[in-house]
Design an enzyme around this catalytic site. Structure first.
Site, short mmCIF file in Angstrom:
data_model
loop_
_atom_site.label_atom_id
_atom_site.label_comp_id
_atom_site.label_asym_id
_atom_site.label_seq_id
_atom_site.Cartn_x
_atom_site.Cartn_y
_atom_site.Cartn_z
N TYR A 112 0.83 -1.20 0.00
CA TYR A 112 0.00 0.00 0.00
C TYR A 112 0.87 1.26 0.00
CZ TYR A 112 -3.33 3.50 1.52
OH TYR A 112 -4.08 4.64 1.61
N GLU A 113 1.86 1.26 0.88
CA GLU A 113 2.74 2.44 0.96
C GLU A 113 3.48 2.65 -0.37
OE1 GLU A 113 5.91 4.48 4.02
OE2 GLU A 113 4.95 2.58 4.54
N ASP B 241 2.43 1.74 -3.33
CA ASP B 241 1.48 2.21 -4.35
C ASP B 241 1.17 3.70 -4.21
OD1 ASP B 241 1.46 -0.23 -5.44
OD2 ASP B 241 -0.44 -0.88 -4.54
N SER C 63 25.29 -20.97 -26.81
CA SER C 63 24.52 -21.81 -25.90
C SER C 63 25.48 -22.75 -25.17
CB SER C 63 23.41 -22.55 -26.62
OG SER C 63 23.94 -23.36 -27.60
N LEU C 64 24.95 -23.75 -24.50
CA LEU C 64 25.80 -24.61 -23.67
C LEU C 64 25.77 -26.05 -24.14
CD1 LEU C 64 24.63 -23.23 -20.21
CD2 LEU C 64 26.91 -22.93 -21.17
N GLU D 197 25.48 -22.98 -11.05
CA GLU D 197 24.28 -22.14 -11.01
C GLU D 197 23.07 -22.94 -11.51
OE1 GLU D 197 25.17 -19.10 -13.85
OE2 GLU D 197 26.83 -18.31 -12.70
N ASP E 181 14.82 -21.89 -16.58
CA ASP E 181 14.07 -22.22 -17.79
C ASP E 181 13.27 -21.00 -18.25
OD1 ASP E 181 13.14 -23.67 -19.84
OD2 ASP E 181 11.77 -24.92 -18.67
N GLU F 185 18.50 -14.32 -17.69
CA GLU F 185 17.30 -15.04 -18.09
C GLU F 185 16.06 -14.31 -17.60
OE1 GLU F 185 18.54 -17.50 -19.70
OE2 GLU F 185 16.92 -18.92 -20.04
N TYR G 294 23.42 -13.53 -15.06
CA TYR G 294 24.49 -14.46 -14.71
C TYR G 294 25.74 -14.35 -15.58
CZ TYR G 294 21.77 -16.75 -18.34
OH TYR G 294 21.06 -16.99 -19.47
N LYS H 237 30.30 -23.85 -14.52
CA LYS H 237 31.23 -22.97 -15.24
C LYS H 237 32.61 -23.04 -14.60
CE LYS H 237 27.51 -19.80 -16.39
NZ LYS H 237 26.79 -18.57 -16.09
N LYS I 55 21.82 -31.79 -17.45
CA LYS I 55 20.36 -31.88 -17.59
C LYS I 55 19.80 -32.94 -16.66
CE LYS I 55 19.51 -28.86 -20.79
NZ LYS I 55 18.89 -29.08 -22.04
N CYS J 105 -0.31 -43.72 -49.58
CA CYS J 105 0.09 -42.43 -49.02
C CYS J 105 -1.14 -41.67 -48.52
CB CYS J 105 0.83 -41.60 -50.07
SG CYS J 105 1.17 -39.93 -49.52
N CYS K 39 -1.53 -38.54 -51.15
CA CYS K 39 -1.78 -38.64 -52.59
C CYS K 39 -2.27 -40.03 -52.99
CB CYS K 39 -0.50 -38.30 -53.36
SG CYS K 39 0.80 -39.53 -53.14
N CYS L 76 6.61 -42.79 -49.73
CA CYS L 76 5.77 -42.41 -50.86
C CYS L 76 6.76 -41.94 -51.92
CB CYS L 76 4.84 -41.26 -50.49
SG CYS L 76 4.07 -40.51 -51.94
S1 IVH Z 1 25.52 -19.25 -19.32
C1 IVH Z 1 28.33 -18.75 -22.86
N1 IVH Z 1 24.09 -19.60 -17.17
O1 IVH Z 1 20.74 -21.69 -21.07
C2 IVH Z 1 27.47 -19.15 -21.74
N2 IVH Z 1 23.01 -19.88 -19.26
O2 IVH Z 1 21.75 -23.62 -23.17
C3 IVH Z 1 26.14 -18.53 -21.80
N3 IVH Z 1 20.61 -20.37 -19.11
O3 IVH Z 1 21.10 -19.53 -23.80
C4 IVH Z 1 25.08 -19.14 -20.99
N4 IVH Z 1 20.49 -20.36 -16.91
O4 IVH Z 1 19.46 -18.85 -21.95
C5 IVH Z 1 24.09 -19.61 -18.51
N5 IVH Z 1 22.93 -19.83 -15.17
C6 IVH Z 1 22.94 -19.83 -16.49
C7 IVH Z 1 21.77 -20.10 -17.25
C8 IVH Z 1 21.85 -20.11 -18.64
C9 IVH Z 1 19.82 -20.51 -18.06
C10 IVH Z 1 20.19 -20.53 -20.52
C11 IVH Z 1 20.62 -19.40 -21.43
C12 IVH Z 1 21.40 -20.05 -22.54
C13 IVH Z 1 21.00 -21.48 -22.43
C14 IVH Z 1 22.15 -22.35 -22.88
#
Ligand code: IVH
Length: 681
Positions: A33-34, A36, A81-82, A112, A116, A169, A217, A281, A305, A399, A402, A417
């Site tokens: 409230y405060e 807002d 990506s990773l 870390e 998602d 993220e 991150y 990392k 994973k 098919c 077709c 096909c």
């Molecule tokens: S590091 C070069 N740290 O995972 C390294 N990625 O599969 C850059 N993600 O595209 C990524 N949590 O969107 C890193 N703690 C984290 C993460 C993270 C989620 C995502 C990120 C990246 C994807 C890689």
């Protein structure tokens, strides 16, 4: 200073501190409230004195700007990506590979949660947030700054004046997601989709209401900010009031990493947001260049994973579809079930032999799991639950599109096909042709392509290039009706805009580099990577077309099967039609080098040689130097010293034992300064 300005500044400071406590620290010191009423007081004052509104004011978080479309924006540093790890062995190998390079068994790792959500890059200039860009394809993303500014965990202004890019993220936490799904008519399958839909909403007011959060991150160029470990990066981010994850930990060796993974396994449910793995990392950033990168991901980090979740559901029916190569696929329709936080209602069944072997019948209870990110696979059937209602599924003989009689090649399980004019095959061919990895044409979803076929607006790949002349026809067939009805884009001129964007994207695709065209043509066995190396090697479609089978066979990264398939494709009597169309529509058939290496002066002596590149460099990265050697000098790069190495190029922190060995073996060592003088002078 003006009294009003002082008042406004005080309110802003108060609100910023409260926002930080509430959103970043999860530790509010005042009531909602405060908060807002204080925000309202600020907005009222700013409305009266708009000259005092600054872009970092908490009032600007409420959104208001409506975008027509997000602009594309190239990343300063590509967003990688990773690599994935699935078990202890993968992680041990990851650790050993690093150990071999850094030559130390004392390896600290920063662990870390893998959030998602959607990755975002934030750019600050003079301490002010000026841009938020989505990941996109890693090279180019979309500018979603207006929406990003509404996210309360993202500081609009920071106490650090040097230009700064941070990455993290964007996500919806579990609580906000269930609240949002309960309150709105539109149900999202999971928090990630909801966050993605929200972030790309064209109305920033909607975004402001949804309680998106961001955890940061990564800093892509940490050394430029004097940050030498991931631990330091996170502390730097915390110091500048970014939200970082509370569950991260610096582990002093791989065994501690395993313990932390165990902890995540046990406590996953307690974490307030969805995670789909754990990121490990290497902590010491000074070693990153040496440990190196592949074209897609760094070798100093990996994503562990969680084991795939397996669920059971009822098989309702099986759809038979035909792919672009003519292969028959079986798609199971199942009773909707929650799998990895997503509701799924379809799953793949490999082929008919599989259905027979596993004795799968319609109305059976089947188990399924997600392999990668594609639709789930059926891995078994629960025969105990079978009742009298099961129905046998018979192998199709014709098919589904077709009606041609299906054939099975010798020694193959799949049915095909073979009708080249099969509409199903042609449609799938078009879907592949326009896809992001192929010609990258935006605005032709599978749904629209099917509609275009049904309405006879297009009948083949090449008709795509006639779309620009068919505006009237397209609009008369109401192709975009569904989109408009769903109110995805409410602008009055949505139809025109969509059409114009589509045509623009089609025209742009004509300028693609050759590898996209090779991949788009859908030559059997030729994937993205092979297309790239063919494009680099032959430079033009004409050269590739003229290549002899021997020549193709001699390319060691192709393999016999692929070489034969390429040769067959280009020597088929119908292939002239392809070339006629490519010419007719002015589609580029040459390799276009994507990097600008125009400052390099080619030195003959370095052509067709074998190089070893070690250490880090100031003008070009090690990978770029390798690229230059490959592309401009047709030279090979290797990772270990043997007598076949002609030159070693050594940068800062070059691996000592490689240098020692090169000296021992009398291999010339070129230092960066010398390389620069010779090649860039
Ligand atoms: S590091 C070069 N740290 O995972 C390294 N990625 O599969 C850059 N993600 O595209 C990524 N949590 O969107 C890193 N703690 C984290 C993460 C993270 C989620 C995502 C990120 C990246 C994807 C890689």
């Amino acid at each position: 200073m003006n009294n009003i300005l002082i008042k406004i500044n005080n309110l802003k400071e108060k609100l910023k501190q409260w926002e930080y406590e509430y959103y970043v620290l999860d530790n509010p010191s005042v009531s909602d409230y405060e908060f807002d009423i204080t925000l309202r007081e600020l907005i009222e004052l700013e409305n009266k004195y708009p000259e005092f509104i600054t872009s970092d004011s908490p009032s600007q978080r409420v959104g208001g700007q409506v975008s027509e479309k997000f602009k594309k924006e190239k990343h300063i540093f590509p967003m990688l990506s990773l690599s994935n790890s699935f078990n202890k062995n993968d992680l041990l190998k990851f650790d050993q590979d690093i150990e071999k390079i850094v030559l130390s068994s004392n390896n600290e790792y920063f662990v870390e949660p893998k959030i998602d959500g959607l990755s975002i890059s934030l750019i600050y200039k003079d301490g002010v947030l000026i841009k938020g860009i989505t990941r996109g394809d890693g090279v180019t993303g979309e500018d979603v700054t207006v929406n990003v500014k509404t996210i309360k965990t993202i500081p609009l202004i920071i106490d650090y004046k040097k230009d700064l890019e941070v990455r993290g993220e964007i996500f919806l936490d579990k609580e906000s997601f269930s609240k949002m799904n309960n309150e709105s008519d539109k149900k999202f399958a999971n928090a990630r989709n909801a966050a993605a839909g929200t972030l790309r909403n064209l109305d920033s007011k909607v975004v402001a209401k949804r309680n998106l959060k961001a955890i940061i991150y990564n800093i892509p160029n940490p050394l430029e900010h004097n940050l030498q470990s991931q631990n330091q990066v996170i502390n730097f981010l915390k110091k500048h009031k970014f939200k970082t994850s509370n569950e991260s930990k610096l582990c002093s060796n791989i065994n501690e990493v395993f313990e932390k993974i165990e902890w995540f396994n046990k406590n996953r449910e307690l974490i307030p947001y969805d995670i789909d793995g754990i990121v490990i990392k290497y902590d010491n950033i000074l070693k990153y260049e040496e440990i190196g990168y592949t074209s897609k991901f760094p070798k100093w980090a990996t994503a562990y994973k969680f084991p795939a979740e397996v669920v059971e559901s009822k098989l309702l029916s099986i759809d038979v579809t035909v792919g672009r190569t003519g292969r028959i696929n079986y798609i199971a329709n199942i009773e909707p079930v929650n799998l990895n936080n997503t509701m799924v209602s379809k799953a793949t069944l490999h082929n008919y032999d599989y259905i027979k072997e596993k004795d799968i019948m319609i109305n059976d209870y089947v188990s399924l799991f997600k392999a990668g990110e594609i639709i789930p696979k059926i891995i078994g059937v629960n025969h105990k639950k079978r009742d009298n209602n099961v129905i046998k599924f018979n192998e199709p003989s014709n098919c589904p599109m077709c009606n041609y009689t299906l054939v099975k090649n010798k020694d193959e399980v799949d049915l095909y096909c073979v009708n080249e004019e099969c509409k199903g095959r042609i449609i799938e061919g078009v879907v592949h042709f326009v896809s992001r990895q192929a010609m990258n044409i935006d605005g032709l979803s599978e749904g629209i392509i099917r509609k275009f076929f049904d309405e006879k607006i297009i009948n083949s790949i090449w008709d795509i290039y006639e779309i620009k002349n068919k505006k009237e026809l397209i609009f008369s067939k109401n192709v975009y009706k569904k989109d408009i009805e769903q109110g995805i884009k409410k602008q009055k001129n949505f139809k025109d805009k969509s059409f114009d964007n589509l045509v623009e994207s089609i025209e742009k695709s004509k300028k693609n580099s050759l590898e996209r065209l090779i991949f788009a043509l859908g030559i059997k066995h030729v994937g993205e990577v092979a297309s790239k190396s063919l494009s680099k090697k032959y430079k033009s479609l004409d050269n590739l077309r003229k290549a002899s089978l021997d020549d193709l066979m001699s390319l060691n990264d192709l393999g016999e099967k692929m070489a034969m398939s390429i040769f067959k494709f280009f020597n088929d009597e119908k292939s002239y039609l392809i070339f006629e169309n490519i010419k007719k529509y002015g589609i580029n058939t040459n390799y276009i080098q994507s990097n600008d290496y125009s400052d390099i002066h080619i030195k003959e002596k370095y052509k067709n040689k074998t190089f070893l590149v070690t250490g880090s460099f100031s003008t070009y990265s090690r990978n770029q130097i390798k690229d230059i050697l490959l592309e401009l000098y047709n030279s090979k790069c290797v990772g270990t010293i043997t007598k076949n190495v002609d030159y070693v190029i050594a940068g800062k922190n070059a691996t000592q034992h490689k240098i020692d060995k090169a000296i021992q073996m009398n291999i010339p060592i070129i230092e960066e300064e010398f390389w620069k003088k010779e090649n860039q002078g």
